[in-house]
Scaffold this motif. Sequence first.
Motif, PDB file in Angstrom:
ATOM      1  N   THR A  65      69.304  37.591  -9.538  1.00  0.00           N
ATOM      2  CA  THR A  65      69.392  38.696  -8.679  1.00  0.00           C
ATOM      3  C   THR A  65      70.867  39.232  -8.832  1.00  0.00           C
ATOM      4  N   ALA A  66      71.857  38.217  -8.611  1.00  0.00           N
ATOM      5  CA  ALA A  66      73.198  38.567  -8.533  1.00  0.00           C
ATOM      6  C   ALA A  66      73.587  38.747 -10.019  1.00  0.00           C
ATOM      7  N   GLN A  67      73.028  38.086 -10.953  1.00  0.00           N
ATOM      8  CA  GLN A  67      73.544  38.460 -12.264  1.00  0.00           C
ATOM      9  C   GLN A  67      73.061  39.944 -12.665  1.00  0.00           C
ATOM     10  N   VAL A 105      71.853  54.142 -10.194  1.00  0.00           N
ATOM     11  CA  VAL A 105      71.287  55.040 -11.190  1.00  0.00           C
ATOM     12  C   VAL A 105      71.760  54.328 -12.426  1.00  0.00           C
ATOM     13  N   THR A 106      71.090  54.352 -13.499  1.00  0.00           N
ATOM     14  CA  THR A 106      71.537  53.793 -14.992  1.00  0.00           C
ATOM     15  C   THR A 106      71.092  54.609 -15.950  1.00  0.00           C
ATOM     16  N   ASP A 107      71.726  54.493 -16.965  1.00  0.00           N
ATOM     17  CA  ASP A 107      71.399  55.296 -18.147  1.00  0.00           C
ATOM     18  C   ASP A 107      70.773  54.200 -19.219  1.00  0.00           C
ATOM     19  N   ALA A 108      69.589  54.061 -19.049  1.00  0.00           N
ATOM     20  CA  ALA A 108      68.869  53.067 -19.954  1.00  0.00           C
ATOM     21  C   ALA A 108      68.164  53.732 -21.278  1.00  0.00           C
ATOM     22  N   ARG A 109      67.691  53.002 -22.027  1.00  0.00           N
ATOM     23  CA  ARG A 109      66.861  53.755 -23.296  1.00  0.00           C
ATOM     24  C   ARG A 109      65.637  54.285 -23.024  1.00  0.00           C
ATOM     25  N   THR A 110      65.031  54.019 -22.011  1.00  0.00           N
ATOM     26  CA  THR A 110      63.754  54.048 -21.410  1.00  0.00           C
ATOM     27  C   THR A 110      63.683  54.539 -19.948  1.00  0.00           C
ATOM     28  N   PRO A 111      62.724  55.663 -19.443  1.00  0.00           N
ATOM     29  CA  PRO A 111      62.859  55.602 -18.056  1.00  0.00           C
ATOM     30  C   PRO A 111      62.200  54.356 -17.394  1.00  0.00           C
ATOM     31  N   ASN A 112      62.825  53.943 -16.212  1.00  0.00           N
ATOM     32  CA  ASN A 112      62.446  52.909 -15.795  1.00  0.00           C
ATOM     33  C   ASN A 112      62.944  52.973 -14.273  1.00  0.00           C
ATOM     34  N   ALA A 113      62.159  51.922 -13.495  1.00  0.00           N
ATOM     35  CA  ALA A 113      62.787  51.671 -12.036  1.00  0.00           C
ATOM     36  C   ALA A 113      62.542  50.281 -11.793  1.00  0.00           C
ATOM     37  N   PHE A 114      63.383  49.799 -10.874  1.00  0.00           N
ATOM     38  CA  PHE A 114      62.766  48.513 -10.538  1.00  0.00           C
ATOM     39  C   PHE A 114      63.853  48.109  -9.113  1.00  0.00           C
ATOM     40  N   ALA A 115      63.278  47.157  -8.338  1.00  0.00           N
ATOM     41  CA  ALA A 115      64.008  46.738  -7.316  1.00  0.00           C
ATOM     42  C   ALA A 115      64.130  45.384  -7.346  1.00  0.00           C
ATOM     43  N   VAL A 116      65.389  45.102  -6.739  1.00  0.00           N
ATOM     44  CA  VAL A 116      65.610  43.725  -6.662  1.00  0.00           C
ATOM     45  C   VAL A 116      66.482  43.155  -5.339  1.00  0.00           C
ATOM     46  N   ASP A 155      58.583  40.839  -3.401  1.00  0.00           N
ATOM     47  CA  ASP A 155      57.662  40.248  -4.399  1.00  0.00           C
ATOM     48  C   ASP A 155      58.382  39.253  -5.388  1.00  0.00           C
ATOM     49  N   GLY A 156      59.766  39.629  -5.521  1.00  0.00           N
ATOM     50  CA  GLY A 156      60.669  39.230  -6.450  1.00  0.00           C
ATOM     51  C   GLY A 156      60.722  37.481  -6.160  1.00  0.00           C
ATOM     52  N   LEU A 157      60.940  37.409  -4.882  1.00  0.00           N
ATOM     53  CA  LEU A 157      61.282  35.934  -4.640  1.00  0.00           C
ATOM     54  C   LEU A 157      59.741  35.327  -4.690  1.00  0.00           C
TER      55      LEU A 157
END
Length: 328
Positions: A65-67, A105-116, A155-157
């Motif tokens: 997660t930190a990485q 917010v980020t600029d990725a190559r594809t639309p995406n969303a994720f939680a960490v 869920d991540g954990l």
Amino acid sequence: MSRLAFRAAAAVVGVALLAIYLTAALFVADALRFLWAARPDLPVLLALLAAVAVGSAYLSYRIGTAQILASLDGDRLPRDRAPDLHRRVDALAALMGVDRPELYVTDARTPNAFAVGGGPGGGALVMDRSLFRILSAREVEAIVAHELAHLEGNDGLALAMADGIGRALVGFATAIALPALLALAGLAAGSAWIRGRPGDRSGPFARLHRALASGLFAAFVLATLVARSRSRKRELAADDRAAEVTGDPIALARALRRIERAAEPSWPFAPLSTYKRTENPAERWLSTHPSIDERVERLRTKAESQGPTRRIPAGPSRRAAGRGRSRW
């Protein structure tokens, strides 16, 4: 080199290989016997093994997660740049009883969303800027609710723990089987050289080695499949939770379909893309997410059964927000 000389040299190599592998197998076996002799009582031993498995999985999750956050090619999204989005996140987080995550917010190559992350501190919600171009405000809200559901269930954990514990169990089994693997490998290679057929791996020792190695690999694959199956179930549960708190399953279904279309590459080698649809059972079993078709169909069925509801107050439309201070 004459045939007799070759056979003699091959026999010497075979004996040397056999001696090296058997020595290594005996060394590992002695180490395992020493550890077994020094073991505590069985309940304590099982508790220690469980603690090692759980601790390593938890540490791997926290480091990962930190990485992710450290390597994130994006920026925090301040409230004054997207007040409507922040208001929706505030309302959803309060309704779901989760700590409010930081927005990136980020600029990725594809639309995406994720939680960490998750738990105390709220974690982080990362969204690609393209989502705000292709989705309406309600669809963005549905995606946010889905990701908050992952944070709500931590869920991540949970998935990292399931995956880590499975891999730890396979690792323990491999360590126990290592002396046999080394001995069988030495016997297979040594006997092949002694027979003057160095490349031959059809003997009984080679078959036993392959069978044992295949069994360990099958255990690794099984652990992976169990973890991936759990991941797919959590995705469906997050869909259900998002539909419940927003009261708008169709908004999430539309968002998933638009993201799928936007993520489909248009370049000539699209069939090789990660985002292609697949009917291959192995690829579906190894996938962390259910198919979009399955998710959309479940959401449509849920919408038909629950009727029109709305739990989150509607904010400004995307067009109105675009004329205001929100710059998604």
